[in-house]
Write an enzyme that holds these catalytic residues in place. Structure first.
Site, PDB file in Angstrom:
ATOM      1  N   SER A 182      24.301  43.723  60.689  1.00 36.03           N
ATOM      2  CA  SER A 182      24.076  43.490  59.380  1.00 36.03           C
ATOM      3  C   SER A 182      25.206  42.442  58.985  1.00 36.03           C
ATOM      4  O   SER A 182      26.430  42.766  58.589  1.00 36.03           O
ATOM      5  CB  SER A 182      23.808  44.627  58.421  1.00 36.03           C
ATOM      6  OG  SER A 182      23.820  44.383  57.037  1.00 36.03           O
ATOM      7  N   ARG A 183      24.884  41.294  58.642  1.00 33.02           N
ATOM      8  CA  ARG A 183      25.860  40.276  58.271  1.00 33.02           C
ATOM      9  C   ARG A 183      26.441  40.249  56.824  1.00 33.02           C
ATOM     10  O   ARG A 183      27.550  39.967  56.575  1.00 33.02           O
ATOM     11  CB  ARG A 183      25.538  39.000  58.420  1.00 33.02           C
ATOM     12  CG  ARG A 183      25.175  38.731  59.875  1.00 33.02           C
ATOM     13  CD  ARG A 183      24.769  37.346  60.479  1.00 33.02           C
ATOM     14  NE  ARG A 183      24.227  37.262  61.815  1.00 33.02           N
ATOM     15  CZ  ARG A 183      22.927  37.257  62.103  1.00 33.02           C
ATOM     16  NH1 ARG A 183      22.256  37.243  61.058  1.00 33.02           N
ATOM     17  NH2 ARG A 183      22.540  37.414  63.319  1.00 33.02           N
ATOM     18  N   VAL A 184      25.603  40.888  55.956  1.00 32.62           N
ATOM     19  CA  VAL A 184      26.105  40.872  54.631  1.00 32.62           C
ATOM     20  C   VAL A 184      26.003  42.382  53.920  1.00 32.62           C
ATOM     21  O   VAL A 184      26.873  42.701  52.942  1.00 32.62           O
ATOM     22  CB  VAL A 184      25.374  40.089  53.529  1.00 32.62           C
ATOM     23  CG1 VAL A 184      25.726  38.651  54.054  1.00 32.62           C
ATOM     24  CG2 VAL A 184      23.984  40.221  53.511  1.00 32.62           C
TER      25      VAL A 184
ATOM     26  N   ASP B 275      19.673  37.628  57.511  1.00 34.34           N
ATOM     27  CA  ASP B 275      21.001  38.031  57.647  1.00 34.34           C
ATOM     28  C   ASP B 275      21.496  39.387  58.481  1.00 34.34           C
ATOM     29  O   ASP B 275      22.063  39.919  58.217  1.00 34.34           O
ATOM     30  CB  ASP B 275      21.359  38.672  56.258  1.00 34.34           C
ATOM     31  CG  ASP B 275      20.851  37.435  55.257  1.00 34.34           C
ATOM     32  OD1 ASP B 275      21.379  36.173  55.456  1.00 34.34           O
ATOM     33  OD2 ASP B 275      20.348  37.626  54.248  1.00 34.34           O
TER      34      ASP B 275
END
Ligand code: ATP
Ligand code: MG
Length: 512
Positions: free
Chosen positions: A368-370, A343
């Site tokens: 950072s995707r989440v 992620d």
């Protein structure tokens, strides 16, 4: 005489019937095969036609192996121990079970190998429970979104590339760029945060692992950690199973409702071990000589990291896999695979490392995707604008290098950006709390560091942290409980920072 004999025979027959009926006497059926070939950690076995995939086989000297390749007349076995005493023609038995590891509370504070055997001198593990190393990832229905932050204590990561509990965040970079340091700092920062940390060392030198265990012990971090070691000289079979074993141990804690952090250091060695096994077992090689299922190797591992919904226990398993790049090549096979599985990634640049900008996180190539969704609201208020202005600054700085004449506003932005960069520098093993980070970052955004000479900025930031007193405990609690600070409270913090920095400046003027 004859009558007596008959009587005895009758009695004996009754006795045997009794024994058999009451299960005192059980016949075990065993399948036994023969070892045909053995070399470099793999073996070929014949005569066990009913063996199941991934079943454990037992060799004559007690060494176990995993049935990897099932061909009609031969089985390819990955050995989990030394092959030096094995001879062609010796017996091999089926065990009827798959490989498992001990799990449970007793593992906390211990150093074990990939089979769960203790490597420290603290006695055997007081646990009966064993879980298979390969388990299915949790179904989507049981998973909750990532909503709680996992504080690494490293400013540049917590502010710009935040990690949430249950996230899978890749750490990658060339050799000796500080990858392990980031992971270990994160472990050190969890010491009062109810987090269980598992460090899985795969294929590393014994000396570096020993140093790391020593560091955890000295900083009192071993009591909430588990170290699983498959050292560099282990057979490729042990290197291959290590991360799965560590994950099962972590999953047990997760299912008890705990938050677990697991570090795989590093998966490059893991992929190499798997490639070695596959080539020895004559599986067809593909790109970079890796076998076709190399993606599945890591995706099924990392898919086990998750955050569970409340009704399923509410625990989480956060994964920080580490991989090593060659000559900064992010688009090699294993790095691209892992980037697409995880992620987000934290990229460490050797160029920044050489310049002394430590930790050497290349913010432009990291994402950072989440994690942003999990940041504390008061922190988010600061880090959002910071991320934007920092990336603008990096662009401006490159542009300014060409000797372009700059207007005042641009020059001012560049000076501010340089100070942000100084403030983001941080030494090893000095994790900062969220409150300290907010204090420093808010001050630099508000321009309070503008008058501090650039070479003194890092130190001034630390002085600001050490000046913090108990007076801010209510504010601190408010931040940790997820509330936003009001404008007044922010001013209160800024005024404090201003007064500390003023006295720092006076000091600098007096002793330049
Ligand atoms: P390897 O590729 O060998 O696994 P690595 O990428 O894991 O290396 P580390 O071992 O973590 O790198 O760090 C390399 C060196 O850099 C170590 O000597 C460490 O002490 C130093 N180092 C790492 N981070 C920092 C930091 N923030 N400040 C100062 N020194 C650091
Ligand atoms: Mg390392």
């Amino acid at each position: 005489m004859k009558g007596l004999l008959q009587q005895y025979i009758q009695q004996a027959a009754q006795h045997i019937d009794h024994v058999v009926q009451n299960d005192h006497f059980v016949l075990h059926e065993r399948e036994v095969g023969r070892l045909i070939r053995v070399s470099s950690g793999v073996a070929s076995v014949q005569g066990l036609p009913n063996t199941k995939a991934m079943e454990l086989l037992r060799f004559e000297n007690g060494v176990m192996g995993i049935a990897f390749n099932l061909d009609p007349d031969e089985i390819g076995v990955v050995l989990l121990g030394e092959d030096t005493e094995l001879k062609a023609g010796s017996r091999v038995e089926r065990s009827g079970r798959v490989i498992d590891v001990p799990v449970g509370q007793a593992l906390l504070g211990r150093v074990i190998d990939a089979l769960g055997k203790p490597l420290d001198n603290e006695g055997s593990l007081q646990t009966e429970l064993r879980w298979p190393i390969e388990r299915e990832a949790k179904p989507i229905i049981e998973r909750a979104p990532v909503s709680t932050p996992l504080q690494t204590g490293i400013k540049v990561i917590d502010a710009l590339i935040p990690v949430g509990r249950g996230q899978r965040q890749l750490i990658l970079g060339d050799r000796q760029t500080g990858k392990t340091a980031i992971a270990i700092d994160t472990v050190l920062n969890q010491h009062d945060k109810n987090m269980i940390c598992i460090y899985c060392a795969i294929g590393q030198r014994g000396a570096s692992v020993a140093k790391l265990i020593q560091q955890l012990r000295e900083q009192d971090a071993l009591k909430y950690s588990i170290v699983l070691v498959a050292a560099g000289e282990s057979t490729p079979g042990l290197l291959y199973i290590a991360p799965y074993a560590a994950t099962s141990i972590g999953e047990w804690f997760m299912e008890q409702g705990h938050d677990v952090l697991i570090i795989y250091d590093d998966l490059t060695h893991h992929a190499h071990a798997y490639r070695e096994l596959s080539l020895l077992l004559r599986r067809p090689p593909g790109r970079e000589a890796y076998p076709g299922d190399i993606f599945y190797l890591h995706s099924r591992l990392l898919e086990r990291a998750t955050h569970l919904k409340k009704q399923y226990g509410g625990g989480s398993l956060t994964a920080l896999p580490i991989i090593e790049t060659q000559a900064q090549n992010l688009s090699a096979y294993i790095p691209t695979n892992l980037i697409s599985i995880t992620d987000g990634q934290i990229y460490l640049s050797p160029v920044l490392f050489q310049k002394g900008e430590l930790p050497a996180v290349d913010v432009g190539k990291s994402v950072s995707r989440v994690g942003g969704k999990a940041q504390l609201p008061s922190y988010l208020d600061i880090s959002g604008p910071l991320r934007l202005s920092y990336s603008q600054f990096e662009e401006l700085e490159t542009f300014a290098r060409f000797g372009t004449r700059l207007d005042d506003a641009t020059r001012h932005n560049i000076e501010r950006g340089r100070r942000v960069r100084e403030v983001l520098k941080q030494d090893e093993s000095t994790p900062l709390s969220v409150f300290e980070q907010i204090m420093i970052l808010q001050a630099v955004i508000a321009g309070l560091f503008d008058t501090v000479p650039i070479e003194r900025v890092k130190k001034a930031g630390l002085q600001l942290c050490s000046a913090l007193t108990d007076q801010f405990v209510p504010l601190q609690n408010k931040i940790y409980s997820g509330e936003r600070l009001t404008a007044e409270e922010k001013d209160q913090l800024l005024n404090f920072a201003r007064s500390v920095l003023n006295s720092v400046m006076e000091n600098i003027h007096e002793n330049p």
